[in-house]
Scaffold this motif. Sequence first.
Motif, short mmCIF file in Angstrom:
data_model
loop_
_atom_site.label_atom_id
_atom_site.label_comp_id
_atom_site.label_asym_id
_atom_site.label_seq_id
_atom_site.Cartn_x
_atom_site.Cartn_y
_atom_site.Cartn_z
N VAL A 157 0.84 -1.20 0.00
CA VAL A 157 0.00 0.00 0.00
C VAL A 157 0.87 1.25 0.00
CG1 VAL A 157 -1.62 1.37 1.38
CG2 VAL A 157 -1.99 -1.09 1.07
N PHE A 158 1.79 1.34 0.94
CA PHE A 158 2.55 2.58 1.09
C PHE A 158 3.55 2.81 -0.04
CE2 PHE A 158 0.56 2.38 5.17
CZ PHE A 158 0.27 3.72 5.41
N LYS A 159 3.99 1.76 -0.70
CA LYS A 159 4.88 1.95 -1.86
C LYS A 159 4.16 2.63 -3.01
CE LYS A 159 8.21 -0.86 -2.91
NZ LYS A 159 9.47 -0.28 -2.52
N ASP A 160 2.81 2.64 -2.98
CA ASP A 160 2.02 3.26 -4.04
C ASP A 160 1.55 4.67 -3.69
OD1 ASP A 160 0.85 3.17 -6.62
OD2 ASP A 160 -1.10 2.63 -5.77
N VAL A 161 2.12 5.27 -2.66
CA VAL A 161 1.69 6.60 -2.22
C VAL A 161 2.69 7.66 -2.68
CG1 VAL A 161 1.19 8.04 -0.19
CG2 VAL A 161 0.45 5.65 -0.24
N ILE A 162 2.17 8.68 -3.36
CA ILE A 162 3.00 9.80 -3.80
C ILE A 162 3.57 10.50 -2.58
CG2 ILE A 162 2.93 12.08 -4.91
CD1 ILE A 162 0.70 10.91 -6.76
N GLY A 163 4.86 10.78 -2.60
CA GLY A 163 5.54 11.41 -1.48
C GLY A 163 6.29 10.42 -0.61
N VAL A 164 5.99 9.13 -0.79
CA VAL A 164 6.72 8.09 -0.07
C VAL A 164 7.98 7.78 -0.86
CG1 VAL A 164 6.71 5.66 0.61
CG2 VAL A 164 4.73 7.09 1.11
N GLN A 191 -7.02 -1.25 -3.82
CA GLN A 191 -8.28 -0.65 -4.30
C GLN A 191 -8.80 0.39 -3.32
OE1 GLN A 191 -10.77 -4.05 -5.06
NE2 GLN A 191 -9.89 -4.41 -7.08
N LYS A 192 -8.71 0.11 -2.02
CA LYS A 192 -9.14 1.08 -1.01
C LYS A 192 -8.30 2.35 -1.12
CE LYS A 192 -10.81 -2.12 2.51
NZ LYS A 192 -10.58 -2.67 3.86
N LEU A 193 -6.99 2.19 -1.26
CA LEU A 193 -6.11 3.34 -1.42
C LEU A 193 -6.52 4.15 -2.65
CD1 LEU A 193 -3.44 4.95 -0.79
CD2 LEU A 193 -2.34 3.38 -2.41
N ARG A 194 -6.67 3.48 -3.76
CA ARG A 194 -6.96 4.17 -5.03
C ARG A 194 -8.34 4.81 -5.04
NH1 ARG A 194 -4.16 -0.93 -7.85
NH2 ARG A 194 -2.02 -0.27 -7.47
N LYS A 195 -9.28 4.23 -4.29
CA LYS A 195 -10.63 4.81 -4.23
C LYS A 195 -10.66 6.00 -3.27
CE LYS A 195 -15.43 3.79 -3.20
NZ LYS A 195 -16.36 2.85 -2.63
N SER A 196 -10.13 5.82 -2.08
CA SER A 196 -10.22 6.85 -1.05
C SER A 196 -9.15 7.94 -1.15
CB SER A 196 -10.14 6.21 0.34
OG SER A 196 -11.19 5.30 0.53
N PHE A 197 -8.02 7.62 -1.78
CA PHE A 197 -6.91 8.56 -1.85
C PHE A 197 -6.36 8.62 -3.27
CE2 PHE A 197 -7.15 6.89 2.44
CZ PHE A 197 -7.12 8.04 3.22
N ALA A 198 -7.24 8.73 -4.24
CA ALA A 198 -6.85 8.69 -5.66
C ALA A 198 -5.76 9.71 -5.98
CB ALA A 198 -8.07 8.91 -6.56
N PHE A 258 -5.15 3.94 8.45
CA PHE A 258 -6.45 3.53 9.00
C PHE A 258 -7.44 3.10 7.93
CE2 PHE A 258 -4.98 5.66 12.88
CZ PHE A 258 -5.27 4.66 13.79
N ALA A 259 -7.32 3.67 6.76
CA ALA A 259 -8.26 3.33 5.67
C ALA A 259 -7.95 2.00 5.00
CB ALA A 259 -8.26 4.44 4.62
N THR A 260 -6.73 1.49 5.19
CA THR A 260 -6.32 0.30 4.43
C THR A 260 -6.06 -0.93 5.30
OG1 THR A 260 -4.03 1.12 4.40
CG2 THR A 260 -5.42 1.64 2.49
N HIS A 261 -6.42 -0.87 6.58
CA HIS A 261 -6.39 -2.08 7.41
C HIS A 261 -7.54 -1.98 8.41
CE1 HIS A 261 -4.52 0.17 10.72
NE2 HIS A 261 -4.59 -0.91 11.48
N ASP A 262 -7.84 -3.06 9.09
CA ASP A 262 -8.95 -3.08 10.04
C ASP A 262 -8.42 -2.83 11.45
OD1 ASP A 262 -11.13 -3.52 11.67
OD2 ASP A 262 -11.73 -5.38 10.68
N ALA A 263 -8.54 -1.60 11.88
CA ALA A 263 -8.02 -1.20 13.18
C ALA A 263 -8.93 -1.60 14.34
CB ALA A 263 -7.81 0.32 13.19
N THR A 264 -9.98 -2.37 14.03
CA THR A 264 -10.90 -2.83 15.08
C THR A 264 -10.62 -4.28 15.48
OG1 THR A 264 -12.65 -3.61 13.59
CG2 THR A 264 -12.70 -1.27 14.24
N GLN A 265 -9.69 -4.93 14.82
CA GLN A 265 -9.37 -6.32 15.15
C GLN A 265 -8.16 -6.35 16.08
OE1 GLN A 265 -8.81 -8.73 11.66
NE2 GLN A 265 -10.98 -8.73 11.18
N LEU A 266 -8.35 -6.93 17.25
CA LEU A 266 -7.27 -7.01 18.22
C LEU A 266 -6.32 -8.15 17.87
CD1 LEU A 266 -6.09 -5.89 20.85
CD2 LEU A 266 -7.51 -7.55 22.09
N ASN A 267 -5.06 -7.79 17.67
CA ASN A 267 -4.00 -8.77 17.43
C ASN A 267 -4.29 -9.70 16.26
OD1 ASN A 267 -2.54 -7.73 19.59
ND2 ASN A 267 -3.57 -9.06 21.03
#
Length: 179
Positions: free
Chosen positions: A18-25, A164-171, A75-84
């Motif tokens: 995910v993060f390798k596909d982010v502009i500025g990274v 897909q979540k990255l590209r949809k929410s942070f095009a 937060f948009a690209t993983h489920d932060a509600t699942q413990l461990n």
Amino acid sequence: MTEYATFAGGCFWCVEAVFKDVIGVETVESGYIGGHVENPGYREVCNGTTGHAEAIRVGFDPAQLSYADLLDIHFATHDATQLNRQGNDVGTQYRSAIFPETVTQEEQAREAIARAQAGSAKPIVTTIEAFSTWYPAEGYHQDYWETSGRSNPYCMAVIPPKLQKLRKSFAERAKSLAA
């Protein structure tokens, strides 16, 4: 000047892609953080005996991308509600965690958790943990999606939906959509 952000959100192969596909990274390195064993290896970490999380360390250009932006993408690209756990990956090594390197990053991490919680019906379980010794993962884990992931059924099931979540929410932030 490059700044760094360190996150855990499940399997590092998936978070790295995910993060390798982010502009500025500028860089993304998979590794281990937050444990009690020096120089842990992949098998030890996967067994859950070291206390480490599989994580990524992102080098980014703050003139192009803010730390807060990175947190929102996390937060948009993983489920932060699942413990461990993330999906079928279970154990503390797959926890959702942020490892701030400065007081400002810690404040921004708390704000990002509050934003994520405001948009979630379930409790956010992401922890904020002290930045500690960073251990880069073994070489074959680096750039895994590009080198091996597309032939790995696990990666093929998990990574494309995250992208897909990255590209949809942070095009506007996705390298793969940049003109």
